[in-house]
Design a protein around this motif. Structure first.
Motif, mmCIF file in Angstrom:
data_model
loop_
_atom_site.group_PDB
_atom_site.id
_atom_site.type_symbol
_atom_site.label_atom_id
_atom_site.label_comp_id
_atom_site.label_asym_id
_atom_site.label_seq_id
_atom_site.Cartn_x
_atom_site.Cartn_y
_atom_site.Cartn_z
ATOM 1 N N GLU A 66 38.257 19.646 55.393
ATOM 2 C CA GLU A 66 39.653 19.899 55.752
ATOM 3 C C GLU A 66 40.114 18.994 56.891
ATOM 4 O O GLU A 66 41.275 19.061 57.297
ATOM 5 C CB GLU A 66 39.830 21.365 56.168
ATOM 6 N N SER A 67 39.202 18.201 57.431
ATOM 7 C CA SER A 67 39.513 17.360 58.592
ATOM 8 C C SER A 67 40.123 18.176 59.724
ATOM 9 O O SER A 67 41.189 17.848 60.245
ATOM 10 C CB SER A 67 40.463 16.220 58.223
ATOM 11 N N GLY A 87 41.219 6.107 58.319
ATOM 12 C CA GLY A 87 40.671 7.405 57.942
ATOM 13 C C GLY A 87 41.582 8.529 58.381
ATOM 14 O O GLY A 87 42.397 8.366 59.278
ATOM 15 N N THR A 88 41.438 9.678 57.738
ATOM 16 C CA THR A 88 42.277 10.818 58.087
ATOM 17 C C THR A 88 41.876 11.325 59.466
ATOM 18 O O THR A 88 40.716 11.657 59.679
ATOM 19 C CB THR A 88 42.060 11.968 57.080
ATOM 20 N N PRO A 89 42.790 11.365 60.396
ATOM 21 C CA PRO A 89 42.415 11.884 61.709
ATOM 22 C C PRO A 89 42.054 13.368 61.613
ATOM 23 O O PRO A 89 42.567 14.080 60.744
ATOM 24 C CB PRO A 89 43.663 11.682 62.566
ATOM 25 N N ALA A 93 55.141 4.230 55.176
ATOM 26 C CA ALA A 93 54.913 4.239 56.627
ATOM 27 C C ALA A 93 53.905 5.311 57.025
ATOM 28 O O ALA A 93 53.307 5.244 58.093
ATOM 29 C CB ALA A 93 56.234 4.453 57.368
ATOM 30 N N ASP A 94 53.687 6.311 56.139
ATOM 31 C CA ASP A 94 52.717 7.361 56.463
ATOM 32 C C ASP A 94 51.273 6.915 56.248
ATOM 33 O O ASP A 94 50.343 7.642 56.552
ATOM 34 C CB ASP A 94 52.981 8.616 55.614
ATOM 35 N N LEU A 95 51.104 5.714 55.674
ATOM 36 C CA LEU A 95 49.742 5.234 55.423
ATOM 37 C C LEU A 95 48.982 5.007 56.718
ATOM 38 O O LEU A 95 47.768 4.970 56.738
ATOM 39 C CB LEU A 95 49.774 3.904 54.654
ATOM 40 N N GLY A 134 46.070 18.456 69.028
ATOM 41 C CA GLY A 134 46.158 17.009 68.908
ATOM 42 C C GLY A 134 45.242 16.559 67.801
ATOM 43 O O GLY A 134 44.778 17.384 67.008
ATOM 44 N N THR A 135 44.995 15.276 67.732
ATOM 45 C CA THR A 135 44.104 14.770 66.694
ATOM 46 C C THR A 135 43.064 13.854 67.318
ATOM 47 O O THR A 135 43.242 13.340 68.417
ATOM 48 C CB THR A 135 44.878 13.973 65.626
ATOM 49 N N VAL A 136 41.968 13.686 66.606
ATOM 50 C CA VAL A 136 40.902 12.779 67.026
ATOM 51 C C VAL A 136 40.718 11.789 65.885
ATOM 52 O O VAL A 136 40.740 12.181 64.720
ATOM 53 C CB VAL A 136 39.600 13.575 67.267
ATOM 54 N N ASP A 137 40.550 10.514 66.196
ATOM 55 C CA ASP A 137 40.340 9.517 65.158
ATOM 56 C C ASP A 137 39.130 9.888 64.314
ATOM 57 O O ASP A 137 38.121 10.361 64.845
ATOM 58 C CB ASP A 137 40.072 8.149 65.779
ATOM 59 N N ALA A 138 39.252 9.612 63.026
ATOM 60 C CA ALA A 138 38.154 9.925 62.112
ATOM 61 C C ALA A 138 36.845 9.323 62.629
ATOM 62 O O ALA A 138 35.797 9.966 62.582
ATOM 63 C CB ALA A 138 38.481 9.383 60.725
#
Ligand code: ZN
Ligand code: ZN
Length: 799
Positions: free
Chosen positions: A580-581, A532-534, A522-524, A547-551
């Protein structure tokens, strides 16, 4: 909120309020249209048989003697075991329509002799909404207790919220004992489905799944939720239950069809709204052009924010209860501050204090306090982000101002529907922002008032969406052919061998696939994000994760030096670390915004659909977009003046997605007298305006899509304009563009011609996200080019 002025016993008729707004300082010419939407009487029906008397007495104890027709109809379908979607207006009691059958079934369950009784699952897109639902249930329980000992049996139905905030020690109790669990699709995806063994008794007894505000499940997010629901259905079937799905939607077109795409099941629709409405006067309003000059000397319109603050001030001075809907938190705060200042000058500080700002992220108690203040009239004006659209229960307003088109007609009606006190009329004003879509709308009232709301676009078959859910499903229970393949749709049989080759799934025998890896399947995928890794956005000084931003968006939005807005606050990016994203940021309030400049190439991978428009042609298919962010511009706030350009060193990124594209021939251009040097600016301008107008036909944001225009494209060998989905694998927006191309491109043409500017401005052909700094752009050329294209569309020949 002391100093209460006596409230006016009755609101003014909406016309009078509007007259005063336009009359003040000669604003007559800003009003582009007034629409009178007549009142509608209530239509009542009887509750269907089969509901528990306890539920009915509780409902009538809350003051509802008889349901409206749509409530009775939906409840009847639910009782008979049919999946149903109710798509009616704001405040039309959709909750009650499904609560009545669900609570009846759960109450039956409390009398079950052995084992666990019936259970129900409620899904909301936000935590706040689930909390509201629990509160509403609480009110019904209180009413049941007051209605007498028989009705009080309703309190035996145990309801509980299960979300990220639920303490771990309570979670076990919820799994074991709650009959009605209120949660969100994220929790279903990450916790409930992967841990289904612990939920087995709950799932085995699952009778109803309620999906509230289901129109919010659109685009890529909606496609993910659709696959999460298929995983839920698969597990339920394994445990022997086949729950009925009850969906509530804002008014959208074809709600049944969207609900079927979302759930994968046949769904009946209830759309005839039986709730009453007062008359609504709906005004369209265009702020005037100013003396200021923007990019390439283009005229700049007064901002919708400034205009909304003025109108709010005037309405509050008249004692009109008003909410302004704004897109950003910053905008909401700005409007309330400006209005407070003006009110303090005009009527003193006591009046100024009767205006406030509202945004998401408030605690439930704070929201309740605001609701009460609005209800009582202590608060007269509220500037809010759309957080209020989902979550806060405000009714009884006199006026709603929309500072900018909210993106869809569905949201427009939902926001405007907040106005209207019992027995009184309501005023709604849409104030245009400086962009092509808003400009088009205030000059084409038919496109708002004489057209059905848009349908919800989603594409669960997108392989980029489906693949990780197949892995998650296999981790929950091995996948078996053919049943599971049918459930997950036509892309599943193609994807399984691919996942096997990539070592994601392992096949045993002919027909089953297993998840044997160590990580959690489920973490995929982050169902609200992209592939992509956010990129994590982290406050440099404190290490706090904002927060995060889409890759896919990171290069353009959080590159080093970017001004990044997060929940309405502004931050300066100190460094974007791609390895390091992570983007390190610091809160700052620079007097400029940033806009990335990029280069984009697009390659056609395959054409799926084609339509000949005379010699021109319209196409839909797969493309690969290669984009490289090369620099960014600093643009002064308010005036839009360019303060300089900074180079960036970022690698190119590729995106495989779906696109709609059109071509014209060299002969067509020659016959129309086009000079070769006119083509690039004409095609570029047509591309920009068409991106601006696509949201009118597909429920997307202009930020969900991108475009490229090429005077001679290597794959088509022709002048070509592409508009593509900005998400890997596509989200259905470009396809909708292809299907509605004639209307879409005609509206694009009209948007350009109806703009009063001379050579192009943000209201028509300039784009805030242009990677080329809006250069070159040719307004007249775009008009000629689109005319040329559409001339052939009169009698299209399918190819
Ligand atoms: Zn213009
Ligand atoms: Zn551009």
């Amino acid at each position: 909120m002391t100093d209460l002025r006596p409230m006016k016993p009755r609101p003014d008729p909406p016309e009078a309020a509007l007259d005063r707004l336009t009359g003040a300082s000669g604003r007559q010419d800003r009003l582009t249209h007034t629409e009178h939407i007549p009142s509608r009487p209530a239509q009542h029906a009887d509750w269907p048989a089969g509901l528990r008397p306890e539920v009915l007495s509780a409902i009538s104890a809350t003051g509802i003697r008889q349901p409206w027709t749509h409530q009775a109809e939906a409840a009847d379908l639910a009782i008979s075991g049919q999946n149903v979607v109710i798509a009616t207006g704001t405040a039309s009691g959709k909750s009650l329509a499904y609560l009545a059958p669900v609570l009846s079934a759960l109450l039956d369950g409390t009398e079950a002799k052995n084992g666990r009784g019936a259970t129900g699952l409620y899904l909301a897109p936000t935590k706040a909404l689930a909390a509201d639902q629990l509160r509403r249930l609480g009110e019904l329980r209180t009413a049941a207790e007051q209605a007498g000992p028989d009705a009080a049996r309703l309190t035996r139905v145990r309801a509980a919220v299960y979300d990220g905030d639920t303490p771990f020690e309570e979670r076990e109790w919820v799994r074991q004992y709650a009959a009605y669990v209120l949660t969100n699709p994220d929790m279903l995806h990450r916790a409930i489905l992967p841990g289904h063994a612990r939920w087995s008794t709950f799932l085995r007894s699952l009778r109803y799944v309620v999906i509230d505000e289901c129109h919010t499940y659109r685009g890529v997010f909606g496609s993910h939720v659709a696959q999460v629901l298929r995983r839920l259905r698969r597990l339920c079937a394994r445990y022997g239950s086949h729950p009925v799905f009850l969906l509530a939607s804002a008014t959208v077109a074809e709600p049944g069809q969207s609900a079927e795409r979302l759930t994968g099941l046949p769904v009946a629709e209830v759309t005839e709204d039986g709730s009453p409405r007062g008359e609504t006067v709906f005004a369209l309003w265009e702020p005037p052009l100013t003396e200021m000059a923007g990019e390439h000397g283009a005229p700049v319109r007064r901002s919708a924010t400034a205009e909304a603050a003025d109108l709010l001030t005037d309405l509050v001075l008249e004692g009109t209860r008003t909410v302004v809907f704004v897109r950003s938190r910053r905008g909401a705060e700005l409007i309330s501050v400006i209005a407070q200042e003006r009110l303090a000058e005009a009527a003193g500080h006591a009046t100024a204090r009767r205006v406030a700002a509202y945004r998401g992220g408030y605690l439930p108690e704070e929201r309740r306090a605001l609701e009460r203040a609005l209800h009582s009239g202590a608060l007269l004006g509220l500037a809010s982000t759309s957080a209020l659209e989902l979550g806060v229960d405000v009714a009884g307003l006199d006026a709603v101002l929309l500072a900018g088109y909210p993106g869809t007609r569905a949201s427009l009606w939902q926001q405007a529907g907040r106005a209207g006190r019992e027995g009184g009329g309501a005023l709604a004003v849409l104030i245009a922002r400086d962009d092509p879509l808003d400009t088009y709308l205030v000059h084409h009232p038919d496109s708002l008032f004489r057209r059905p709301v848009e349908s919800t676009v989603l594409d669960p078959d997108n392989p980029h969406v489906l693949a990780p859910h197949l892995c998650a499903a296999a981790a929950e229970l091995p996948l078996t052919a053919p049943g599971d393949l049918e459930l997950f749709g036509p892309s599943a049989p193609i994807l399984l061998p691919q996942l096997e080759r990539r070592g994601m799934l392992r096949r045993r025998g002919e027909n089953s696939w297993f998840w044997t890896r160590r990580e959690r399947a489920a973490d995929l995928v982050d169902i609200r994000g992209e592939g992509g890794t956010p990129v994590r956005v982290v406050e440099a000084d404190t290490g706090r994760l904002l927060g995060t931003v889409d890759a896919g968006a990171a290069h353009t939005t959080v590159h080093t030096g970017a001004v990044h807005l997060h929940q309405g606050r502004s931050y300066l990016v100190r460094e974007l670390d791609l390895e390091e994203s992570v983007a390190l940021v610091a809160e700052a309030d620079p007097p400029y915004s940033t806009v990335a400049r990029d280069t984009t190439h697009i390659a056609v991978l395959g054409t799926d659909r084609q339509e000949a428009w005379g010699d021109a042609s319209l196409n839909f298919g797969s493309v690969e977009v290669t984009n490289q962010v090369v620099s960014f511009l600093k643009r002064r706030l308010l005036t839009g003046e360019i303060l300089g350009e900074t180079k960036l060193d970022l690698p190119p990124r590729t995106l495989r997605t779906r696109a709609v594209w059109w071509t014209v021939t060299e002969e067509q251009l020659e016959d129309a007298g086009f000079l070769p040097e006119e083509l690039p600016g004409s095609a570029h301008a047509a591309e920009h305006a068409s991106i601006g107008l696509l949201p009118l036909f597909a429920t997307c944001d202009r930020w969900d899509i991108g475009g490229v225009s090429v005077p001679l494209h290597p794959d088509t060998g022709l002048p070509t304009v592409f508009v593509y989905d900005g998400h890997p694998g596509g989200a259905g927006f470009a396809e909708r563009g292809f299907e509605r191309a004639r209307e879409w491109l005609s509206a694009t043409l009209q948007a350009i011609t109806s703009c009063e500017c001379e050579r192009g401005c943000p209201s028509c052909i300039q784009s805030p996200k242009c990677g080329n700094g809006n250069d070159p752009l040719d307004k007249q050329g775009a008009v000629r080019l689109l005319n040329l294209l559409l001339a052939g569309a009169e009698h299209p020949v399918a190819g």
